[in-house]
Design a protein around this motif. Sequence first.
Motif, PDB file in Angstrom:
ATOM      1  N   VAL A  75       0.732  -1.286  -0.003  1.00 37.26           N
ATOM      2  CA  VAL A  75      -0.081   0.044  -0.102  1.00 37.26           C
ATOM      3  C   VAL A  75       0.741   1.132   0.158  1.00 37.26           C
ATOM      4  O   VAL A  75       1.785   1.321   0.743  1.00 37.26           O
ATOM      5  N   ASP A  76       0.711   1.971  -0.742  1.00 39.25           N
ATOM      6  CA  ASP A  76       1.494   3.508  -0.950  1.00 39.25           C
ATOM      7  C   ASP A  76       0.640   4.555  -0.455  1.00 39.25           C
ATOM      8  O   ASP A  76      -0.631   4.617  -0.386  1.00 39.25           O
ATOM      9  N   VAL A  77       1.512   5.573   0.173  1.00 41.76           N
ATOM     10  CA  VAL A  77       0.869   6.581   0.777  1.00 41.76           C
ATOM     11  C   VAL A  77       1.893   7.915   0.046  1.00 41.76           C
ATOM     12  O   VAL A  77       2.999   7.771   0.366  1.00 41.76           O
ATOM     13  N   GLY A  78       1.215   8.670  -0.850  1.00 42.33           N
ATOM     14  CA  GLY A  78       1.950   9.804  -1.331  1.00 42.33           C
ATOM     15  C   GLY A  78       2.841   9.540  -2.393  1.00 42.33           C
ATOM     16  O   GLY A  78       3.785  10.443  -2.657  1.00 42.33           O
ATOM     17  N   SER A  79       3.094   8.346  -2.946  1.00 41.30           N
ATOM     18  CA  SER A  79       4.103   8.198  -3.934  1.00 41.30           C
ATOM     19  C   SER A  79       3.537   8.720  -5.504  1.00 41.30           C
ATOM     20  O   SER A  79       2.514   8.733  -5.536  1.00 41.30           O
ATOM     21  N   THR A  80       4.636   8.986  -6.175  1.00 46.19           N
ATOM     22  CA  THR A  80       4.475   9.167  -7.617  1.00 46.19           C
ATOM     23  C   THR A  80       3.647   7.868  -8.212  1.00 46.19           C
ATOM     24  O   THR A  80       2.820   8.388  -9.014  1.00 46.19           O
ATOM     25  N   ARG A  81       3.816   6.805  -7.883  1.00 42.58           N
ATOM     26  CA  ARG A  81       3.290   5.527  -8.426  1.00 42.58           C
ATOM     27  C   ARG A  81       1.676   5.502  -8.171  1.00 42.58           C
ATOM     28  O   ARG A  81       1.004   4.889  -8.948  1.00 42.58           O
ATOM     29  N   ALA A  82       1.432   6.218  -6.942  1.00 45.53           N
ATOM     30  CA  ALA A  82       0.035   6.247  -6.463  1.00 45.53           C
ATOM     31  C   ALA A  82      -0.723   7.694  -6.823  1.00 45.53           C
ATOM     32  O   ALA A  82      -1.629   8.106  -6.355  1.00 45.53           O
ATOM     33  N   ARG A  83       0.239   8.446  -7.731  1.00 50.30           N
ATOM     34  CA  ARG A  83      -0.046   9.931  -8.012  1.00 50.30           C
ATOM     35  C   ARG A  83      -0.663  10.548  -6.803  1.00 50.30           C
ATOM     36  O   ARG A  83      -1.176  11.672  -6.927  1.00 50.30           O
ATOM     37  N   GLY A  84       0.347  10.704  -5.641  1.00 49.31           N
ATOM     38  CA  GLY A  84       0.373  11.291  -4.526  1.00 49.31           C
ATOM     39  C   GLY A  84      -0.768  10.982  -3.710  1.00 49.31           C
ATOM     40  O   GLY A  84      -1.158  11.629  -2.596  1.00 49.31           O
ATOM     41  N   LEU A  85      -1.740  10.052  -4.095  1.00 45.10           N
ATOM     42  CA  LEU A  85      -2.842   9.539  -3.251  1.00 45.10           C
ATOM     43  C   LEU A  85      -2.372   8.810  -2.021  1.00 45.10           C
ATOM     44  O   LEU A  85      -1.191   8.166  -1.673  1.00 45.10           O
ATOM     45  N   ASP A  86      -2.978   9.044  -0.858  1.00 39.11           N
ATOM     46  CA  ASP A  86      -2.902   8.186   0.234  1.00 39.11           C
ATOM     47  C   ASP A  86      -3.808   6.985   0.032  1.00 39.11           C
ATOM     48  O   ASP A  86      -4.983   7.056   0.327  1.00 39.11           O
ATOM     49  N   GLN A  87      -3.354   5.563  -0.404  1.00 39.94           N
ATOM     50  CA  GLN A  87      -4.225   4.628  -0.722  1.00 39.94           C
ATOM     51  C   GLN A  87      -5.001   4.173   0.635  1.00 39.94           C
ATOM     52  O   GLN A  87      -6.281   3.645  -0.007  1.00 39.94           O
TER      53      GLN A  87
END
Length: 284
Positions: A75-87
Amino acid sequence: MCLRRLLPILFLMGPLACATGPGHLASTESVAAVRRAPGALRVMTFNIQSGAHGLERVARVIRAAVPDVVALQEVDVGSTRARGLDQTEELSRLTGLQHRAHFRTTDLYGGAYGIAVLSRFPLEALAQYPLPGPRGAEPRTVAHAVVGVDGREVSVYLTHLIRRPFNSDTRVRQSAYVAGLMARDSRPKVLMGDLNDGPDSRSTRLLRRALHDVAAATGGTYPLPLFLPTLRIDYVLACDAFTSVASRVLRVDVSDHYPVVADLRLKAEAEPVVAERAATGTAP
Protein backbone atom coordinates in the motif's frame (compact mmCIF):
# COMPACT_ATOMS: atom_id res chain seq x y z
CA MET A 1 -33.77 -22.18 -31.37
CA CYS A 2 -36.38 -24.30 -29.63
CA LEU A 3 -36.63 -24.47 -25.86
CA ARG A 4 -35.59 -28.15 -25.81
CA ARG A 5 -32.22 -27.21 -27.35
CA LEU A 6 -31.77 -24.16 -25.14
CA LEU A 7 -32.20 -25.97 -21.83
CA PRO A 8 -28.92 -27.95 -21.92
CA ILE A 9 -26.99 -24.79 -22.86
CA LEU A 10 -28.53 -22.81 -20.02
CA PHE A 11 -27.81 -25.66 -17.63
CA LEU A 12 -24.11 -25.54 -18.54
CA MET A 13 -23.89 -21.75 -18.44
CA GLY A 14 -25.29 -21.49 -14.93
CA PRO A 15 -22.44 -23.25 -13.07
CA LEU A 16 -19.84 -21.47 -15.19
CA ALA A 17 -21.28 -18.09 -14.31
CA CYS A 18 -21.05 -18.95 -10.61
CA ALA A 19 -17.55 -20.40 -10.84
CA THR A 20 -15.90 -17.47 -12.56
CA GLY A 21 -16.52 -15.10 -9.67
CA PRO A 22 -18.37 -11.96 -10.90
CA GLY A 23 -21.30 -12.90 -8.70
CA HIS A 24 -19.13 -12.06 -5.69
CA LEU A 25 -18.80 -8.52 -7.04
CA ALA A 26 -22.49 -7.81 -7.51
CA SER A 27 -23.33 -6.94 -3.93
CA THR A 28 -24.26 -3.35 -3.17
CA GLU A 29 -24.74 -3.89 0.55
CA SER A 30 -23.21 -1.11 2.64
CA VAL A 31 -20.16 -2.31 4.55
CA ALA A 32 -20.73 0.24 7.27
CA ALA A 33 -24.36 -0.83 7.83
CA VAL A 34 -23.83 -4.60 7.91
CA ARG A 35 -25.25 -6.56 10.84
CA ARG A 36 -23.69 -9.82 11.97
CA ALA A 37 -24.82 -12.57 14.30
CA PRO A 38 -23.37 -12.31 17.84
CA GLY A 39 -19.66 -13.11 17.83
CA ALA A 40 -19.45 -13.23 14.03
CA LEU A 41 -16.48 -11.61 12.30
CA ARG A 42 -15.66 -11.47 8.58
CA VAL A 43 -12.04 -10.73 7.74
CA MET A 44 -10.15 -10.29 4.50
CA THR A 45 -6.51 -10.16 3.42
CA PHE A 46 -5.52 -8.61 0.10
CA ASN A 47 -2.15 -7.77 -1.45
CA ILE A 48 -3.26 -4.90 -3.71
CA GLN A 49 0.01 -4.45 -5.68
CA SER A 50 -0.06 -0.71 -4.93
CA GLY A 51 -3.31 -0.38 -6.88
CA ALA A 52 -1.56 -1.09 -10.19
CA HIS A 53 -4.83 -2.21 -11.82
CA GLY A 54 -6.89 0.65 -10.40
CA LEU A 55 -7.78 1.49 -6.83
CA GLU A 56 -11.48 1.71 -7.66
CA ARG A 57 -11.42 -1.94 -8.78
CA VAL A 58 -9.76 -2.93 -5.52
CA ALA A 59 -12.43 -1.04 -3.59
CA ARG A 60 -15.21 -2.73 -5.58
CA VAL A 61 -13.90 -6.17 -4.61
CA ILE A 62 -13.67 -5.19 -0.94
CA ARG A 63 -17.17 -3.67 -0.90
CA ALA A 64 -18.65 -6.77 -2.51
CA ALA A 65 -17.06 -9.04 0.11
CA VAL A 66 -18.60 -6.92 2.93
CA PRO A 67 -15.78 -7.53 5.44
CA ASP A 68 -15.48 -6.17 8.97
CA VAL A 69 -11.68 -5.93 8.92
CA VAL A 70 -9.28 -5.94 5.95
CA ALA A 71 -5.51 -6.47 6.02
CA LEU A 72 -3.81 -4.87 3.01
CA GLN A 73 -0.30 -5.37 1.71
CA GLU A 74 1.74 -3.28 -0.76
CA VAL A 75 0.00 0.00 0.00
CA ASP A 76 1.39 3.39 -1.06
CA VAL A 77 0.93 6.75 0.60
CA GLY A 78 1.92 9.88 -1.35
CA SER A 79 4.12 8.13 -3.93
CA THR A 80 4.43 9.12 -7.56
CA ARG A 81 3.27 5.58 -8.39
CA ALA A 82 0.04 6.34 -6.51
CA ARG A 83 -0.18 9.81 -8.09
CA GLY A 84 0.25 11.35 -4.64
CA LEU A 85 -2.78 9.56 -3.18
CA ASP A 86 -2.95 8.17 0.32
CA GLN A 87 -4.20 4.77 -0.80
CA THR A 88 -5.29 3.78 2.69
CA GLU A 89 -7.40 6.90 3.06
CA GLU A 90 -8.83 6.55 -0.44
CA LEU A 91 -9.80 2.90 0.05
CA SER A 92 -11.38 3.81 3.36
CA ARG A 93 -13.50 6.41 1.58
CA LEU A 94 -14.40 4.13 -1.33
CA THR A 95 -15.34 1.13 0.83
CA GLY A 96 -17.06 2.85 3.77
CA LEU A 97 -14.63 1.20 6.22
CA GLN A 98 -13.97 4.43 8.03
CA HIS A 99 -11.35 3.28 10.55
CA ARG A 100 -7.91 2.86 9.02
CA ALA A 101 -4.18 2.84 9.66
CA HIS A 102 -1.11 2.63 7.44
CA PHE A 103 2.14 1.10 8.68
CA ARG A 104 5.17 2.31 6.75
CA THR A 105 7.98 -0.15 6.13
CA THR A 106 10.08 1.85 3.68
CA ASP A 107 10.03 4.75 1.20
CA LEU A 108 9.41 4.04 -2.49
CA TYR A 109 8.68 6.31 -5.43
CA GLY A 110 8.78 9.37 -3.22
CA GLY A 111 6.22 8.11 -0.69
CA ALA A 112 5.61 5.68 2.15
CA TYR A 113 5.15 2.00 1.32
CA GLY A 114 3.90 -0.72 3.63
CA ILE A 115 0.82 -2.49 4.96
CA ALA A 116 -2.54 -1.19 6.14
CA VAL A 117 -5.75 -2.10 7.90
CA LEU A 118 -9.34 -1.02 7.19
CA SER A 119 -12.08 -1.67 9.73
CA ARG A 120 -15.68 -0.87 10.47
CA PHE A 121 -14.75 -1.07 14.15
CA PRO A 122 -12.68 1.62 15.86
CA LEU A 123 -8.98 0.72 15.97
CA GLU A 124 -7.42 0.73 19.41
CA ALA A 125 -3.91 0.12 20.76
CA LEU A 126 -2.20 0.42 17.37
CA ALA A 127 1.39 -0.82 17.31
CA GLN A 128 4.07 -1.75 14.77
CA TYR A 129 7.15 -3.95 15.15
CA PRO A 130 10.04 -4.35 12.68
CA LEU A 131 10.80 -7.92 11.65
CA PRO A 132 14.31 -9.37 11.52
CA GLY A 133 15.90 -9.43 8.08
CA PRO A 134 19.24 -9.45 6.26
CA ARG A 135 21.16 -6.22 5.83
CA GLY A 136 20.09 -4.36 2.70
CA ALA A 137 16.83 -6.28 2.22
CA GLU A 138 13.47 -4.54 2.02
CA PRO A 139 12.27 -3.93 5.59
CA ARG A 140 9.28 -5.94 6.79
CA THR A 141 6.92 -5.37 9.69
CA VAL A 142 4.10 -6.83 11.75
CA ALA A 143 1.31 -4.51 12.84
CA HIS A 144 -1.22 -4.94 15.64
CA ALA A 145 -4.64 -3.39 16.19
CA VAL A 146 -7.30 -4.12 18.79
CA VAL A 147 -10.98 -4.02 17.80
CA GLY A 148 -14.13 -4.55 19.83
CA VAL A 149 -16.41 -7.41 18.74
CA ASP A 150 -19.62 -7.65 20.77
CA GLY A 151 -17.94 -6.12 23.79
CA ARG A 152 -14.81 -8.30 23.60
CA GLU A 153 -11.34 -7.16 22.62
CA VAL A 154 -9.93 -8.94 19.58
CA SER A 155 -6.34 -8.60 18.38
CA VAL A 156 -5.79 -8.26 14.65
CA TYR A 157 -2.23 -8.83 13.42
CA LEU A 158 -1.15 -8.15 9.85
CA THR A 159 2.13 -8.74 8.10
CA HIS A 160 3.97 -9.22 4.81
CA LEU A 161 6.99 -11.49 5.10
CA ILE A 162 10.15 -11.25 3.00
CA ARG A 163 9.73 -12.14 -0.65
CA ARG A 164 10.33 -15.49 -2.30
CA PRO A 165 12.14 -17.28 -3.83
CA PHE A 166 14.90 -18.08 -1.38
CA ASN A 167 14.99 -16.26 1.99
CA SER A 168 13.29 -19.23 3.69
CA ASP A 169 15.53 -18.97 6.77
CA THR A 170 14.62 -15.31 7.14
CA ARG A 171 10.91 -16.09 6.85
CA VAL A 172 11.31 -18.64 9.63
CA ARG A 173 12.92 -15.99 11.85
CA GLN A 174 10.19 -13.51 10.96
CA SER A 175 7.46 -16.06 11.70
CA ALA A 176 9.10 -16.91 15.02
CA TYR A 177 9.06 -13.23 15.96
CA VAL A 178 5.37 -12.92 15.05
CA ALA A 179 4.52 -16.11 16.95
CA GLY A 180 6.35 -14.89 20.05
CA LEU A 181 4.58 -11.54 19.91
CA MET A 182 1.17 -13.16 19.63
CA ALA A 183 1.92 -15.68 22.39
CA ARG A 184 2.22 -12.81 24.87
CA ASP A 185 -1.27 -11.53 23.94
CA SER A 186 -4.14 -13.11 25.89
CA ARG A 187 -6.90 -11.75 23.64
CA PRO A 188 -8.58 -13.72 20.84
CA LYS A 189 -6.21 -13.31 17.89
CA VAL A 190 -6.24 -13.31 14.09
CA LEU A 191 -3.17 -13.07 11.84
CA MET A 192 -3.60 -12.07 8.20
CA GLY A 193 -1.23 -11.35 5.39
CA ASP A 194 1.04 -12.34 2.56
CA LEU A 195 3.42 -14.87 4.14
CA ASN A 196 5.26 -15.48 0.86
CA ASP A 197 5.48 -19.20 1.59
CA GLY A 198 3.47 -22.37 1.08
CA PRO A 199 1.27 -24.08 3.68
CA ASP A 200 3.84 -26.83 4.30
CA SER A 201 6.83 -24.50 4.60
CA ARG A 202 8.78 -24.25 7.85
CA SER A 203 7.70 -20.65 8.40
CA THR A 204 3.98 -21.35 7.96
CA ARG A 205 4.08 -24.54 10.01
CA LEU A 206 5.72 -22.58 12.83
CA LEU A 207 2.77 -20.16 12.92
CA ARG A 208 0.29 -23.04 12.75
CA ARG A 209 1.55 -24.44 16.05
CA ALA A 210 -0.68 -21.96 17.91
CA LEU A 211 -3.04 -20.84 15.12
CA HIS A 212 -5.33 -22.76 12.77
CA ASP A 213 -5.30 -22.19 9.03
CA VAL A 214 -8.79 -20.82 8.48
CA ALA A 215 -8.66 -20.92 4.68
CA ALA A 216 -6.80 -24.23 4.24
CA ALA A 217 -9.25 -25.61 1.68
CA THR A 218 -9.71 -22.52 -0.47
CA GLY A 219 -6.94 -23.05 -3.03
CA GLY A 220 -4.19 -20.85 -4.46
CA THR A 221 -3.88 -17.09 -4.07
CA TYR A 222 -0.95 -16.23 -6.36
CA PRO A 223 -1.46 -17.24 -9.99
CA LEU A 224 1.60 -18.12 -12.04
CA PRO A 225 1.85 -17.81 -15.83
CA LEU A 226 1.18 -20.50 -18.42
CA PHE A 227 0.80 -24.04 -17.09
CA LEU A 228 2.38 -23.38 -13.68
CA PRO A 229 0.20 -23.98 -10.58
CA THR A 230 -1.30 -21.24 -8.47
CA LEU A 231 0.57 -20.81 -5.19
CA ARG A 232 -1.09 -20.35 -1.81
CA ILE A 233 0.87 -17.65 0.01
CA ASP A 234 -1.88 -15.43 1.48
CA TYR A 235 -3.42 -16.54 4.78
CA VAL A 236 -5.94 -16.01 7.52
CA LEU A 237 -4.80 -17.74 10.73
CA ALA A 238 -6.83 -17.66 13.95
CA CYS A 239 -6.39 -18.86 17.51
CA ASP A 240 -8.64 -21.40 19.24
CA ALA A 241 -10.92 -18.66 20.55
CA PHE A 242 -12.50 -18.69 17.06
CA THR A 243 -14.53 -21.23 15.15
CA SER A 244 -14.01 -21.23 11.39
CA VAL A 245 -17.36 -20.88 9.60
CA ALA A 246 -16.44 -20.42 5.93
CA SER A 247 -13.71 -19.09 3.67
CA ARG A 248 -13.12 -18.40 0.00
CA VAL A 249 -10.54 -17.05 -2.42
CA LEU A 250 -11.88 -14.38 -4.77
CA ARG A 251 -10.40 -15.06 -8.20
CA VAL A 252 -10.58 -11.51 -9.47
CA ASP A 253 -8.17 -9.80 -11.85
CA VAL A 254 -7.36 -6.65 -9.90
CA SER A 255 -3.90 -7.51 -8.52
CA ASP A 256 -1.19 -10.15 -8.88
CA HIS A 257 -2.71 -11.80 -5.76
CA TYR A 258 -6.21 -13.09 -5.08
CA PRO A 259 -7.83 -11.86 -1.85
CA VAL A 260 -8.92 -14.29 0.87
CA VAL A 261 -12.16 -13.82 2.83
CA ALA A 262 -12.97 -15.77 5.99
CA ASP A 263 -15.97 -15.91 8.30
CA LEU A 264 -15.15 -16.55 11.97
CA ARG A 265 -17.20 -16.85 15.12
CA LEU A 266 -15.96 -16.05 18.61
CA LYS A 267 -16.49 -18.91 21.01
CA ALA A 268 -18.32 -18.13 24.25
CA GLU A 269 -16.06 -17.07 27.08
CA ALA A 270 -15.58 -19.67 29.80
CA GLU A 271 -17.45 -19.09 33.03
CA PRO A 272 -15.04 -17.77 35.71
CA VAL A 273 -15.80 -20.66 38.11
CA VAL A 274 -15.34 -23.27 35.40
CA ALA A 275 -12.07 -21.66 34.33
CA GLU A 276 -10.88 -21.63 37.92
CA ARG A 277 -11.72 -25.32 38.39
CA ALA A 278 -9.99 -26.19 35.14
CA ALA A 279 -6.85 -24.40 36.31
CA THR A 280 -6.82 -26.13 39.71
CA GLY A 281 -8.07 -29.53 38.58
CA THR A 282 -10.95 -29.42 41.09
CA ALA A 283 -14.01 -31.51 40.27
CA PRO A 284 -17.39 -29.72 40.13
